[in-house]
Design a protein around this motif. Structure first.
Motif, short mmCIF file in Angstrom:
data_model
loop_
_atom_site.label_atom_id
_atom_site.label_comp_id
_atom_site.label_asym_id
_atom_site.label_seq_id
_atom_site.Cartn_x
_atom_site.Cartn_y
_atom_site.Cartn_z
N ALA A 123 0.84 -1.19 0.00
CA ALA A 123 0.00 0.00 0.00
C ALA A 123 0.88 1.25 0.00
CB ALA A 123 -0.92 -0.02 1.21
N ASP A 124 0.28 2.37 -0.43
CA ASP A 124 1.03 3.63 -0.49
C ASP A 124 1.34 4.16 0.90
OD1 ASP A 124 0.96 3.56 -3.24
OD2 ASP A 124 -0.90 4.72 -3.37
N GLU A 125 0.48 3.87 1.87
CA GLU A 125 0.69 4.35 3.23
C GLU A 125 0.68 3.18 4.20
OE1 GLU A 125 -2.21 7.25 4.19
OE2 GLU A 125 -1.61 8.66 2.62
N ALA A 126 1.38 3.37 5.30
CA ALA A 126 1.44 2.32 6.33
C ALA A 126 0.09 2.17 7.01
CB ALA A 126 2.51 2.66 7.36
N ALA A 127 -0.19 0.95 7.45
CA ALA A 127 -1.39 0.70 8.26
C ALA A 127 -0.94 0.57 9.71
CB ALA A 127 -2.08 -0.58 7.81
N VAL A 128 -1.58 1.32 10.58
CA VAL A 128 -1.29 1.25 12.01
C VAL A 128 -2.49 0.60 12.69
CG1 VAL A 128 -0.79 2.55 14.11
CG2 VAL A 128 0.18 3.29 11.92
N VAL A 129 -2.24 -0.50 13.39
CA VAL A 129 -3.33 -1.31 13.94
C VAL A 129 -3.09 -1.57 15.42
CG1 VAL A 129 -4.63 -3.46 13.71
CG2 VAL A 129 -3.52 -2.45 11.69
N ASP A 130 -4.12 -1.39 16.23
CA ASP A 130 -4.08 -1.75 17.64
C ASP A 130 -4.70 -3.13 17.81
OD1 ASP A 130 -2.94 0.64 18.34
OD2 ASP A 130 -4.81 1.60 18.95
N ILE A 131 -3.95 -4.03 18.44
CA ILE A 131 -4.42 -5.39 18.70
C ILE A 131 -4.56 -5.58 20.20
CG2 ILE A 131 -4.02 -7.85 18.32
CD1 ILE A 131 -2.10 -7.06 16.05
N THR A 132 -5.74 -5.96 20.64
CA THR A 132 -6.00 -6.16 22.06
C THR A 132 -6.01 -7.64 22.38
OG1 THR A 132 -7.35 -4.16 22.12
CG2 THR A 132 -7.59 -5.69 23.96
N PHE A 133 -5.32 -8.00 23.46
CA PHE A 133 -5.25 -9.39 23.91
C PHE A 133 -5.90 -9.53 25.28
CE2 PHE A 133 -1.87 -9.04 20.86
CZ PHE A 133 -1.78 -10.29 20.26
N ALA A 134 -6.60 -10.64 25.48
CA ALA A 134 -7.16 -10.99 26.78
C ALA A 134 -6.73 -12.41 27.09
CB ALA A 134 -8.68 -10.88 26.77
N ALA A 135 -5.95 -12.58 28.15
CA ALA A 135 -5.41 -13.89 28.51
C ALA A 135 -4.69 -14.53 27.33
CB ALA A 135 -6.51 -14.81 29.03
N GLY A 136 -3.95 -13.71 26.59
CA GLY A 136 -3.15 -14.19 25.49
C GLY A 136 -3.88 -14.38 24.18
N ILE A 137 -5.19 -14.18 24.16
CA ILE A 137 -5.99 -14.38 22.96
C ILE A 137 -6.29 -13.03 22.32
CG2 ILE A 137 -8.18 -15.25 22.05
CD1 ILE A 137 -8.26 -17.21 24.38
N PRO A 138 -6.02 -12.85 21.03
CA PRO A 138 -6.40 -11.60 20.37
C PRO A 138 -7.91 -11.48 20.27
CG PRO A 138 -5.57 -13.19 18.75
CD PRO A 138 -5.36 -13.80 20.10
N VAL A 139 -8.45 -10.39 20.79
CA VAL A 139 -9.90 -10.26 20.88
C VAL A 139 -10.45 -9.00 20.23
CG1 VAL A 139 -10.13 -11.67 22.97
CG2 VAL A 139 -9.65 -9.22 23.18
N ALA A 140 -9.59 -8.06 19.83
CA ALA A 140 -10.09 -6.82 19.24
C ALA A 140 -9.05 -6.20 18.33
CB ALA A 140 -10.49 -5.83 20.34
N LEU A 141 -9.54 -5.53 17.27
CA LEU A 141 -8.70 -4.72 16.39
C LEU A 141 -9.19 -3.29 16.45
CD1 LEU A 141 -8.21 -6.80 13.09
CD2 LEU A 141 -6.59 -6.50 14.97
N ASN A 142 -8.27 -2.38 16.73
CA ASN A 142 -8.60 -0.95 16.82
C ASN A 142 -9.79 -0.71 17.74
OD1 ASN A 142 -6.50 -0.26 15.08
ND2 ASN A 142 -7.79 -0.41 13.26
N GLY A 143 -9.82 -1.46 18.85
CA GLY A 143 -10.86 -1.27 19.85
C GLY A 143 -12.18 -1.91 19.55
N VAL A 144 -12.28 -2.65 18.45
CA VAL A 144 -13.53 -3.30 18.08
C VAL A 144 -13.41 -4.80 18.38
CG1 VAL A 144 -15.17 -3.82 16.24
CG2 VAL A 144 -13.96 -1.61 16.28
N GLY A 145 -14.17 -5.28 19.36
CA GLY A 145 -14.13 -6.68 19.70
C GLY A 145 -14.77 -7.53 18.62
N MET A 146 -14.20 -8.70 18.37
CA MET A 146 -14.74 -9.59 17.32
C MET A 146 -14.27 -11.01 17.56
SD MET A 146 -12.33 -8.33 14.12
CE MET A 146 -12.71 -6.59 14.42
N PRO A 147 -15.00 -12.00 17.02
CA PRO A 147 -14.56 -13.39 17.13
C PRO A 147 -13.20 -13.57 16.48
CG PRO A 147 -16.84 -13.27 16.39
CD PRO A 147 -16.30 -11.87 16.34
N LEU A 148 -12.48 -14.57 16.93
CA LEU A 148 -11.11 -14.78 16.48
C LEU A 148 -11.02 -14.95 14.95
CD1 LEU A 148 -8.15 -15.11 17.20
CD2 LEU A 148 -8.59 -17.52 17.67
N ALA A 149 -11.94 -15.72 14.38
CA ALA A 149 -11.89 -15.95 12.93
C ALA A 149 -12.05 -14.63 12.16
CB ALA A 149 -12.97 -16.94 12.52
#
Length: 230
Positions: free
Chosen positions: A83-109
């Motif tokens: 991409a022309d510009e970098a993507a900056v992403v926040d990944i949230t973990f709960a007990a080692g499991i990724p549970v949210a991207l950019n503050g939006v909770g979602m199922p792992l799949a």
């Protein structure tokens, strides 16, 4: 395997290719008396031949396997075009499991699918039909948070467990007692891995920008775990 038992079958066939030995080992762990047939592997079929074989005989196949793999922009390494510009992403973990991207909770799949798109668009991750650009990003983010959350000896031993787990999976040991024992350790060791990691994805590279350790998870890990096990 449950259906095979109900039907009183003594053979199981699968369409695995490179994973055929692992699948055979896993099946025989559940029932050592079963004969395992792997025609795709034994006949040297490639992916297209396997799909054609299944379609002619109306054999069900996963949609992800039938569809052509996405053409990600490039292989790992700095300078890979994306991409022309970098993507900056926040990944949230709960007990080692990724549970949210950019503050939006979602199922792992769903999380992996979204991160696949962002990472692949920016050239991060390896190309191939069975690879996921999200994997190296999640591994880097989790490793950063784990280093901050764990005691030195715990982190060091977790690396040993991770390597042993990989070896076990490569041998088809999913249903083994050892896997259950390793899972119990991982569940306990990951309890403190709660927080957010900001990553920058650009030109084939995933860089850690910041990380924040939380004493309690901001999202519940249970929905992600349930989605994984569904």
């Amino acid at each position: 395997m449950e259906v095979a038992g109900i039907e009183q079958a003594n053979r199981v066939a699968h369409g695995g290719m490179a994973a055929a030995p692992r699948m055979a080992a896993a099946i025989r762990t559940l029932n050592p008396d079963f004969s395992v047939l792997a025609p795709a592997c034994e006949w040297g079929m490639n992916r297209d031949e396997l799909v054609e074989y299944a379609e002619k005989r109306r054999l069900p196949m996963a949609a992800a396997f039938v569809q052509a793999p996405p053409a990600w922009p490039g292989l790992p390494g700095r300078g890979v075009p994306g991409a022309d510009e970098a993507a900056v992403v926040d990944i949230t973990f709960a007990a080692g499991i990724p549970v949210a991207l950019n503050g939006v909770g979602m199922p792992l799949a769903d999380l992996i699918g979204s991160l696949d798109f962002l990472a692949g668009k920016n050239g991060v991750g390896r190309r191939g039909p069975f690879e996921s650009p999200a994997v190296p990003v999640l591994a880097a983010a989790h490793g950063e948070l784990q280093e901050r959350a764990g005691a030195g000896d715990l982190v060091e031993f977790s690396r040993t467990v991770s390597a042993r787990y990989s070896e076990l999976m490569a041998r088809g040991g999913w249903f083994s007692p050892l896997r259950a024992a390793l899972d119990a350790y991982v569940d306990r060791a990951e309890q403190a891995v709660n927080g957010r990691v900001r990553v920058k994805l650009y030109e084939g590279v995933c860089d850690i920008v910041t990380s924040t350790l939380l004493t309690t998870p901001t999202f519940d890990a249970e929905p992600a775990a349930m989605a994984e096990n569904a």
